[in-house]
Design an enzyme around this catalytic site. Structure first.
Site, PDB file in Angstrom:
ATOM      1  N   GLY A   1       0.732  -1.210   0.085  1.00  0.00           N
ATOM      2  CA  GLY A   1      -0.001   0.089   0.177  1.00  0.00           C
ATOM      3  C   GLY A   1       0.775   1.302   0.000  1.00  0.00           C
ATOM      4  CG  ASP A  40       1.630  -0.535  10.558  1.00  0.00           C
ATOM      5  OD1 ASP A  40       0.357  -0.343  10.315  1.00  0.00           O
ATOM      6  OD2 ASP A  40       2.517  -0.046  10.024  1.00  0.00           O
ATOM      7  CE  LYS A  45      -3.495   0.402   8.441  1.00  0.00           C
ATOM      8  NZ  LYS A  45      -2.709   1.464   7.765  1.00  0.00           N
ATOM      9  NE  ARG A  87       2.474  -4.124  10.061  1.00  0.00           N
ATOM     10  CZ  ARG A  87       3.843  -3.914  10.033  1.00  0.00           C
ATOM     11  NH1 ARG A  87       4.915  -4.245  10.778  1.00  0.00           N
ATOM     12  NH2 ARG A  87       4.430  -3.167   8.991  1.00  0.00           N
TER      13      ARG A  87
END
Ligand code: S3P
Length: 428
Positions: free
Chosen positions: A94, A314, A341, A389
């Site tokens: 992104g 994040d 996300k 993540r």
């Protein structure tokens, strides 16, 4: 499928130097490319996302050589990029996509951007709409990739951002560098400021007012190459900060981590929850760094809301993990950005945590969590949801349960941290 590391008997111990910061690595390639002269990046993050940026700028005609985590860029200047008929491949990134849109909107050639399945579901109008107010000619496919950019002369604007997003802000700044007059952007909340700081170091004239929200950009700067050592990524160090806090009898040192204020929300949250993290050996060569010394701690629950979100955006899956271990009720709200996300991280975290036996409910913009110091997993298989993540958060959670756990689609960690499992093993 990968077997995750089991609960360690004697805690986590040792020193790590985590890989370079992802946001700064992307920007190092981009800003080096549009500067004149040589840029050298030390400790560049050689993860898939940053390699997408590197490949895209090579495709745009910039001579870039990489040897491990050292990168040398022969900058071509703001007007020196060359167009290509081939689509530019954004992969999963992104940051690459949104920043490059602002840059390519003001060039004298046309470009097409494509990406993987996850990136092709992420919203791009948040960038194309404000860019079109600056005169950009961009077609987004129903708000998503593929994006077609017809390069044109851009105009300076005064614009108030609609989302708290460093990617959108950075895209607009890159457009404003090429505009016919100065621009002013006003953020909703302060977001990471690497673009402003780094571009100024490369020779731009970008001024942020004392409200930390209002940013003035002067067009047509003469950017010059520079040599830069990229700090360790706070967002990667975060996995070991949380593991060191939650696994009893741990002491972990994370060397040379970036501690820019716009990225250290997790440090502030850990402090409020009763965590034990000391900062040693502070330095500042443009971006501040420190060694983080983390020891195990018993945590208190926490409430966080919209204004706390951007500087921990994040790390929110990890904040949810901290809350899941802190006895009592925690609530995270104002984080609807997590829905857009790499995957819907509110849904993914809730889904994974329920499998672990954690009492978590999804809110439209966050989580409600009743923490406990022991969970009863419902399954032995976790899933990364194709999101780096989420996969790494699963691996840290697995250190806290008695039974061995597996992870589906573990290789996705290479998006931001290819050595993650090796580094975790070093601490076990
Ligand atoms: C980034 C900004 C943030 C962050 C992303 C990197 C950047 O995204 O989540 O990992 O480098 O500018 P948003 O701008 O969408 O919040």
């Amino acid at each position: 499928m990968r077997k995750l590391f089991a609960k360690p008997k004697n805690g986590l111990h040792g020193n790590l130097a985590v890989p370079g910061d992802k946001s700064i690595s992307h920007r190092g390639i981009m800003f080096g490319s549009i500067s004149e002269g040589k840029t050298i990046l030390h400790h560049f993050l050689t993860a898939d996302d940053c390699l997408s940026t590197l490949a895209a700028f090579k495709q745009l005609g910039v001579p870039i050589k990489r040897d491990g985590d050292e990168v040398e860029i022969r900058g071509v200047g703001l007007n020196g990029l060359s167009g290509t008929f081939e689509p530019l491949e954004m992969g999963n990134s992104g940051t690459t996509t949104r920043l490059i849109m602002g840059l390519l909107a003001g060039q004298r050639f046309n470009s097409i951007l494509v990406g993987d399945a996850s990136l092709s579901k992420r919203p791009m109008k948040r960038v194309s709409e404000p860019l079109s107010l600056m005169g950009a000619d961009i077609s987004v496919n129903d708000g998503h990739l593929p994006v077609v950019i017809h390069g044109t002369q851009l105009h300076g604007v005064d614009y108030q951002l609609k989302v708290a997003s460093a990617q959108v802000k950075s895209s607009l700044i890159l457009a404003a560098l090429q505009a016919d007059k100065p621009s002013t952007f006003v953020e909703k909340l302060p977001t990471r400021n690497h673009t402003e700081k780094m571009l100024n170091a490369f020779g731009a004239d970008i001024e942020t007012e004392s409200d930390n929200l209002t940013i003035h950009v002067q067009p047509k700067p003469k950017l010059h190459g520079l040599e830069l050592t990229i700090p360790g990524d706070m967002s990667s160090a975060a996995f070991f900060m949380v593991a060191g806090t939650l696994v009893p009898n741990s002491e972990v040192r994370l060397n040379n981590v970036g501690i820019n204020d716009t990225r250290t929300g997790l440090l502030r949250i850990l402090e409020k929850m009763g965590g034990n993290v000391e900062l040693e050996n502070r330095q500042d060569n443009g971006e501040p760094t420190a060694d983080l010394v983390v020891k195990s701690a018993n945590l208190k629950p926490i409430q966080i809301g919209a204004k706390d979100i951007p500087d921990v955006i994040d790390e929110l899956p990890l904040v949810a993990l901290l809350a899941a271990r802190a006895n009592g009720h925690s609530k995270i709200t104002g984080a609807s950005e997590l829905r857009v996300k790499e995957t819907d991280r509110i849904a993914a975290v809730s889904n994974e945590f329920k499998k672990l036996g954690i009492d978590i409910s999804e809110l439209p913009d966050g989580f409600d969590i009743n923490g406990s110091d022991s969970w009863k997993p419902q399954t032995n298989t976790l899933d990364s949801h194709g999101d780096h993540r989420i996969g790494m958060t699963d691996a840290i959670a697995a250190l806290l349960v008695d039974q061995p756990m597996n992870l589906n689609n573990p290789d996705i960690v290479s998006i931001s941290y290819p050595e993650f499992f090796d580094d975790l093993q070093k601490l076990l």
